[in-house]
Scaffold this motif. Sequence first.
Motif, PDB file in Angstrom:
ATOM      1  N   CYS A  21       0.864  -1.171   0.000  1.00  0.00           N
ATOM      2  CA  CYS A  21       0.000   0.000   0.000  1.00  0.00           C
ATOM      3  C   CYS A  21       0.904   1.225   0.000  1.00  0.00           C
ATOM      4  O   CYS A  21       1.735   1.389   0.888  1.00  0.00           O
ATOM      5  N   ARG A  26      -2.352  11.576  -4.338  1.00  0.00           N
ATOM      6  CA  ARG A  26      -3.797  11.501  -4.510  1.00  0.00           C
ATOM      7  C   ARG A  26      -4.425  10.438  -3.625  1.00  0.00           C
ATOM      8  O   ARG A  26      -5.457   9.857  -3.950  1.00  0.00           O
ATOM      9  N   GLY A  27      -3.784  10.172  -2.525  1.00  0.00           N
ATOM     10  CA  GLY A  27      -4.345   9.196  -1.604  1.00  0.00           C
ATOM     11  C   GLY A  27      -3.571   7.893  -1.648  1.00  0.00           C
ATOM     12  O   GLY A  27      -2.506   7.792  -2.271  1.00  0.00           O
ATOM     13  N   ALA A  28      -4.106   6.906  -0.982  1.00  0.00           N
ATOM     14  CA  ALA A  28      -3.422   5.631  -0.866  1.00  0.00           C
ATOM     15  C   ALA A  28      -3.888   4.676  -1.953  1.00  0.00           C
ATOM     16  O   ALA A  28      -5.053   4.673  -2.338  1.00  0.00           O
ATOM     17  N   THR A  29      -2.964   3.888  -2.447  1.00  0.00           N
ATOM     18  CA  THR A  29      -3.294   2.901  -3.458  1.00  0.00           C
ATOM     19  C   THR A  29      -2.624   1.581  -3.126  1.00  0.00           C
ATOM     20  O   THR A  29      -1.614   1.550  -2.418  1.00  0.00           O
ATOM     21  N   VAL A  30      -3.190   0.514  -3.647  1.00  0.00           N
ATOM     22  CA  VAL A  30      -2.545  -0.784  -3.567  1.00  0.00           C
ATOM     23  C   VAL A  30      -1.767  -0.960  -4.854  1.00  0.00           C
ATOM     24  O   VAL A  30      -2.348  -1.094  -5.920  1.00  0.00           O
ATOM     25  N   SER A  31      -0.452  -0.874  -4.752  1.00  0.00           N
ATOM     26  CA  SER A  31       0.379  -0.939  -5.949  1.00  0.00           C
ATOM     27  C   SER A  31       1.809  -1.282  -5.586  1.00  0.00           C
ATOM     28  O   SER A  31       2.326  -0.818  -4.568  1.00  0.00           O
ATOM     29  N   ALA A  34       3.739   2.140  -7.363  1.00  0.00           N
ATOM     30  CA  ALA A  34       3.420   3.533  -7.070  1.00  0.00           C
ATOM     31  C   ALA A  34       4.524   4.174  -6.235  1.00  0.00           C
ATOM     32  O   ALA A  34       5.137   3.527  -5.379  1.00  0.00           O
ATOM     33  N   ASP A  71     -10.181   3.836   2.802  1.00  0.00           N
ATOM     34  CA  ASP A  71     -10.326   3.689   1.351  1.00  0.00           C
ATOM     35  C   ASP A  71      -9.538   2.504   0.813  1.00  0.00           C
ATOM     36  O   ASP A  71      -9.787   2.035  -0.295  1.00  0.00           O
ATOM     37  N   LEU A  72      -8.574   2.046   1.583  1.00  0.00           N
ATOM     38  CA  LEU A  72      -7.769   0.902   1.149  1.00  0.00           C
ATOM     39  C   LEU A  72      -8.465  -0.426   1.402  1.00  0.00           C
ATOM     40  O   LEU A  72      -8.061  -1.454   0.865  1.00  0.00           O
ATOM     41  N   PRO A  75      -9.697  -2.271  -1.968  1.00  0.00           N
ATOM     42  CA  PRO A  75      -8.592  -2.756  -2.823  1.00  0.00           C
ATOM     43  C   PRO A  75      -7.700  -3.789  -2.143  1.00  0.00           C
ATOM     44  O   PRO A  75      -7.219  -4.706  -2.812  1.00  0.00           O
TER      45      PRO A  75
END
Length: 95
Positions: A21, A26-31, A34, A71-72, A75
């Motif tokens: 994560c 632009r916020g948190a992403t699962v990638s 990134a 928000d994570l 995902p």
Amino acid sequence: MPERTCIGCRSKRPQAQLVRCALGPRGATVSRSAAGRGAWLCSYECFLTAERRRAFDRAWRTAAPADVVRDLDQPVRTAFGGVDIRMEESPTRKG
Ligand SMILES: [Zn+2]
């Protein structure tokens, strides 16, 4: 094989078994790719543990707003291939 520590249970595992994560602009992403600091998880359960313990704050070296972490949830759940739904209805029918 590079190893990373899961922020939920603190166990060391090969990177390939973990979900990353990242906290970006632009916020948190699962990638895996990134930019930004990564927080590694070995299971969805560990996501919940990490959320409760505010382990993301430590991994990302910042005070992560609760909604960013929330928000994570989806995902992360998807990344682990879904989570056991204990209340799911049995597909078998009686009669
Ligand atoms: Zn873990």
